[in-house]
Motif scaffolding. Structure first.
Motif: not given
Length: 171
Positions: A39, A43, A53, A55, A58, A61-62, A83, A90, A133
């Motif tokens: 991250h 973030n 976070l 989209d 992210r 990071w993804l 992850c 994602y 989440q």
């Protein structure tokens, strides 16, 4: 020659992605990628303030996780990454780096996840973000290459089940 295995231990905060991922990597003789370490500082600061976070936040990071997976697979090294991969989009983004990723969905209930996150000393993710989440979570669908395991079981049991299921998935 079969491609090196790529597994992503996924799920909400507190499901055990890191513990299961690290243990699974050790059993498989694979590299381990700790997604939390990738991250960007912005973030981490945002989450530490209790802000979920987006989209857009992210994406980089993804991509960092996906790149680590791709490098390992390209070098012939198996890899297990931790992850959250909460949304199908994602997971698709990660598959853009390695189409053969198998997702290991560590399913857990909100109360247990909150308890676990609340008891982690020194982690940037506060328990207050667990609800966000779950609100974001899209459990893997039947058409995704994913295995679902009960994250409330002991890590060793989860890893043994994962090894068995991954063997079946690759045969």
């Amino acid at each position: 020659m079969r491609p090196a295995p790529a597994v992503v231990a996924m799920g909400v905060a507190g499901c055990g992605k890191s513990a299961v991922g690290e243990a699974l990597a050790a059993v498989l003789g694979a590299a381990f990628v700790e997604g939390d370490r990738l991250h960007p500082p912005e973030n981490v600061a945002r989450m530490a303030r209790g802000e979920p976070l987006t989209d857009a936040l992210r994406e980089g990071w993804l991509d960092a996780i996906g790149q680590r997976i791709a490098v390992s697979v390209a070098s012939g090294q198996g890899v297990v990454a931790a992850c959250s991969a909460l949304k199908r989009s994602y997971r698709e983004r990660l598959r853009g780096f390695c189409k053969d990723i198998v997702f290991l969905y560590l399913e857990i209930d909100p109360a247990t996840a909150k308890q676990r996150v609340g008891s982690r000393p020194g982690h940037f993710m506060p328990a207050s973000l667990v609800d966000s989440q779950f609100a974001t979570l899209e459990a893997p669908a039947a058409d995704e290459r994913a295995l679902t395991l009960d994250a409330t079981r002991p890590v060793g049991d989860i890893v043994a089940s994962a090894v068995s299921l991954l063997g079946e998935a690759n045969s």
